[in-house]
Enzyme design. Structure first.
Site, mmCIF file in Angstrom:
data_model
loop_
_atom_site.group_PDB
_atom_site.id
_atom_site.type_symbol
_atom_site.label_atom_id
_atom_site.label_comp_id
_atom_site.label_asym_id
_atom_site.label_seq_id
_atom_site.Cartn_x
_atom_site.Cartn_y
_atom_site.Cartn_z
ATOM 1 N N GLU A 66 72.960 105.846 103.732
ATOM 2 C CA GLU A 66 73.071 105.730 105.195
ATOM 3 C C GLU A 66 74.328 106.422 105.697
ATOM 4 O O GLU A 66 74.326 107.116 106.712
ATOM 5 C CB GLU A 66 73.115 104.255 105.611
ATOM 6 C CG GLU A 66 71.772 103.580 105.550
ATOM 7 C CD GLU A 66 71.869 102.093 105.850
ATOM 8 O OE1 GLU A 66 71.161 101.621 106.726
ATOM 9 O OE2 GLU A 66 72.686 101.392 105.199
ATOM 10 N N SER A 69 74.715 91.809 102.432
ATOM 11 C CA SER A 69 74.945 91.424 103.815
ATOM 12 C C SER A 69 75.866 90.210 103.836
ATOM 13 O O SER A 69 75.803 89.363 102.946
ATOM 14 C CB SER A 69 73.602 91.090 104.466
ATOM 15 O OG SER A 69 73.800 90.243 105.578
ATOM 16 N N HIS A 104 53.722 114.187 107.750
ATOM 17 C CA HIS A 104 53.780 113.266 108.896
ATOM 18 C C HIS A 104 54.107 111.844 108.449
ATOM 19 O O HIS A 104 53.726 110.884 109.115
ATOM 20 C CB HIS A 104 52.465 113.248 109.694
ATOM 21 C CG HIS A 104 51.924 114.605 110.004
ATOM 22 N ND1 HIS A 104 52.206 115.287 111.155
ATOM 23 C CD2 HIS A 104 51.132 115.439 109.263
ATOM 24 C CE1 HIS A 104 51.598 116.465 111.145
ATOM 25 N NE2 HIS A 104 50.951 116.584 109.990
ATOM 26 N N LYS A 126 69.780 90.390 101.073
ATOM 27 C CA LYS A 126 69.856 91.815 101.368
ATOM 28 C C LYS A 126 70.565 92.645 100.301
ATOM 29 O O LYS A 126 71.545 92.235 99.716
ATOM 30 C CB LYS A 126 70.590 92.042 102.703
ATOM 31 C CG LYS A 126 69.833 91.589 103.911
ATOM 32 C CD LYS A 126 68.661 92.486 104.272
ATOM 33 C CE LYS A 126 69.072 93.805 104.851
ATOM 34 N NZ LYS A 126 69.415 93.742 106.276
#
Ligand code: ARG
Length: 467
Positions: free
Chosen positions: A291, A278, A157, A284
Site C-alpha cells: 500500500e 490493526s 477488466h 487483521k
C-alpha cells in the site's frame, strides 16, 4: 555571521530571514562528495593551465580532501548563513589551505558548479538504481521458477479471462522492470555531460581546458553551449519521468498483491514480517508495504510535475528558482531506492496459495474461448463458434454449472461437432499449455522466456559492473 562572497557590492548585511529562506544547505549537503571531487579536478586544470601555481593547487587539493573527510565523519559544522554546499566547502577551505583558498573559484561560477554536482550525483545514483533493479529482476525470476507449475486465472477488466501460469504473470513484471532499467540507463547519456567552464552563463576569459576536466571526472562529453549548460534541467526531469514510470509498475504490482492477499482472492499471503496488524481489529493482517509503495507513487509523480512546473517559463539562463529542483530529485531517488529494496526483501517471502489459484481458474467459464476454438478446429467459423460457446455459458449458468461440468449430450445441443475429447482440452493445464504462441503462457514457452531473461540479465549485469 559569515562573510558573503558578494560583500563588495553590498552595503547592508543580508537579512537573517533571507538567509534562512534562501538556504539550501539542509538538502544540498548530500552533494558534498561531488562538490569536492569537482573542485579537485577544477584545481588540477587551473594548475595545468598555469592559472594557479602547482603549490597552490596542492594545498587546495589537500584542504578539499580534509574537508571531505570531516564532512564524512560528521564533524563539519553546517550553518544556513553560508547558503549552500559550495559556499560551505569554499568557506572552510581558508582554514585548510590558507590564502590559496581564495583562488579556487577562479574561472568558475556556482551556476556551472551546481549543474556539475547534480550530474555527478545523478549518474552515480542511476547506476546504483539500475543495479538494484537488476537484482530485483533476478528475484522475480527466482520466484517465477519456484512456482513454475502454479496456474491462476488471468484477468481482463478484473474479470476472470483465461488461465495463465503465475510465472508468466510474474515475468510480465520482469519485462516492465527491464524496460525501466533500460530507460534509466539511456538517460545516463544525457546526464553524463560535463558543464564546468560555462561559468555564470557565457564561458570564461581564462584559458581553461574543459576536456581535461571532463577526462579527470570521467565524463565522455562536454556541454556544447554555456547558456544551455547552466540553465537546463531536462536531465533531471527525464530521470524523474523514468522513475515515475517505474513507480507506476510498482504500483500496479502492489495493487495486485493487495487484492490477492484479500479474503476475496486468497491467492497469496504476505509473511508476518512484511505485514502489519490493526490496533483495533485483532483479526487483521494488512498489506501496508505494497500500500505504501502504491502511495509513494503519487509522491514521485508529484516530484515530476514539481520540477516541470519550476522550469516552465524560466527565462535563460540560470534562475534561483532552479534550486527547487533538488528536493524533488533527492526524494525521487530515495523513494525509488526504498521501494526496490523493500520489494527485493518482500517478494521471496510471499506465500503462494497454489490450490486457491488453481481452483479459481476452474470456475468462471475461463474455458469458453477454448470451447469456441475447439469448434473452429472442427470447421466452424469463429464468430459462429463464439456464439455457440456463449450459449453454452448461458445454459451452464442456468444449471449452476461450468461448461466442463455439462454432459456430452448437453454440449452436443450447441453443435453436433462436439465429441468426447472436448473434455480433455477444457482443463486449466490444457488451456495453458496449448497457448504456445511466442510470448504465450504455455509451460515450455514460459520456461524458455525465463531462461532467455536470465541470460540477458547476466550479460546486462556484467556490463553495468564494468561502468
Ligand atoms: N543553491 C543553488 C542551486 O541549487 C546553487 C547555485 C546558486 N547560484 C547562484 N547564482 N545563486 O541552484
Amino acid at each position: 555571521m559569515a562573510e558573503k562572497p558578494w560583500d563588495g557590492r553590498f552595503s547592508e548585511k543580508t537579512d537573517r530571514s533571507v538567509e534562512a529562506f534562501s538556504s539550501s544547505i539542509d538538502f544540498d549537503k548530500r552533494l558534498y562528495i561531488y562538490d569536492v571531487e569537482g573542485s579537485i579536478a577544477h584545481c588540477k586544470m587551473l594548475a595545468k593551465q598555469s592559472i594557479i601555481s602547482e603549490d597552490e593547487a596542492s594545498s587546495l587539493i589537500e584542504g578539499l580532501g580534509s574537508i571531505k573527510r570531516e564532512i564524512g565523519r560528521g564533524d563539519f559544522h553546517f550553518d544556513d548563513t553560508l547558503e549552500d554546499i559550495h559556499m560551505h566547502i569554499e568557506g572552510s577551505l581558508g582554514e585548510h589551505a590558507g590564502s590559496a583558498s581564495h583562488k579556487l573559484h577562479t574561472a568558475r561560477s556556482r551556476n556551472d558548479q551546481i549543474s556539475l554536482d547534480v550530474r555527478m550525483y545523478l549518474r552515480s545514483e542511476v547506476l546504483c538504481i539500475a543495479k538494484n533493479l537488476m537484482e530485483l529482476r533476478q528475484i522475480i525470476i527466482d520466484l517465477a521458477k519456484k512456482h513454475s507449475d502454479v496456474i491462476m486465472p488471468g484477468y481482463t477488466h478484473l474479470q476472470r479471462a483465461q488461465p495463465v501460469l503465475l510465472s508468466h504473470h510474474l515475468m510480465a513484471y520482469y519485462e516492465m522492470f527491464s524496460r525501466d532499467t533500460e530507460r534509466l540507463k539511456e538517460g545516463l547519456k544525457r546526464i553524463n555531460v560535463m558543464p564546468l567552464g560555462s561559468a555564470a552563463l557565457a564561458g570564461t576569459t581564462y584559458p581553461i581546458d574543459r576536456a581535461y576536466v571532463a577526462e579527470l571526472l570521467n565524463f565522455p562529453e562536454i556541454s556544447a553551449n554555456s547558456i544551455d549548460a547552466v540553465s537546463d534541467r531536462d536531465f533531471i526531469v527525464e530521470f524523474i519521468a523514468s522513475a515515475s514510470i517505474c513507480m507506476m509498475h510498482f504500483s500496479r504490482f502492489s495493487e495486485e498483491l493487495i487484492l490477492w492477499s484479500s479474503s476475496e482472492f486468497g491467492f497469496i499471503e504476505l509473511s508476518d514480517s512484511f505485514a502489519t496488524g490493526s490496533s483495533i481489529m485483532p483479526q487483521k493482517k494488512n498489506p501496508d508495504v505494497p500500500e505504501l509503495v502504491r502511495g509513494k507513487t503519487g509522491r514521485v509523480y508529484g516530484n515530476l510535475v514539481s520540477v516541470l512546473t519550476t522550469m516552465k517559463s524560466l527565462p535563460l539562463a540560470y534562475n534561483r528558482d532552479m534550486q527547487e529542483d533538488k528536493e524533488p530529485l533527492f526524494d525521487t531517488v530515495d523513494v525509488l531506492k526504498a521501494c526496490i529494496d523493500i520489494y527485493a526483501k518482500m517478494l521471496p517471502q510471499l506465500k503462494i496459495n497454489k490450490e486457491k489459484m488453481y481452483e479459481a481458474s476452474t470456475t468462471g467459464f475461463l474455458n469458453a474461448t477454448d470451447f469456441a476454438d475447439y469448434l473452429v478446429g472442427r470447421g466452424m467459423p469463429f464468430r459462429k463458434a463464439h456464439s455457440c460457446a456463449g450459449q453454452a455459458v448461458s445454459f451452464a449458468l442456468s444449471k449452476n454449472k461450468e461448461i466442463h461440468e455439462l454432459t456430452l449430450k448437453e454440449l452436443k445441443t450447441f453443435s453436433s461437432l462436439v465429441k468426447k475429447e472436448i473434455f480433455d482440452i477444457l482443463t486449466p493445464e490444457q488451456m495453458v499449455n496449448r497457448r504456445e504462441t511466442e510470448g504465450g503462457t504455455a509451460t515450455g514457452k514460459v520456461a524458455a522466456a525465463i531462461k532467455a531473461a536470465e541470460k540477458n540479465l547476466k550479460e546486462e549485469l556484467a556490463q553495468v559492473n564494468k561502468q
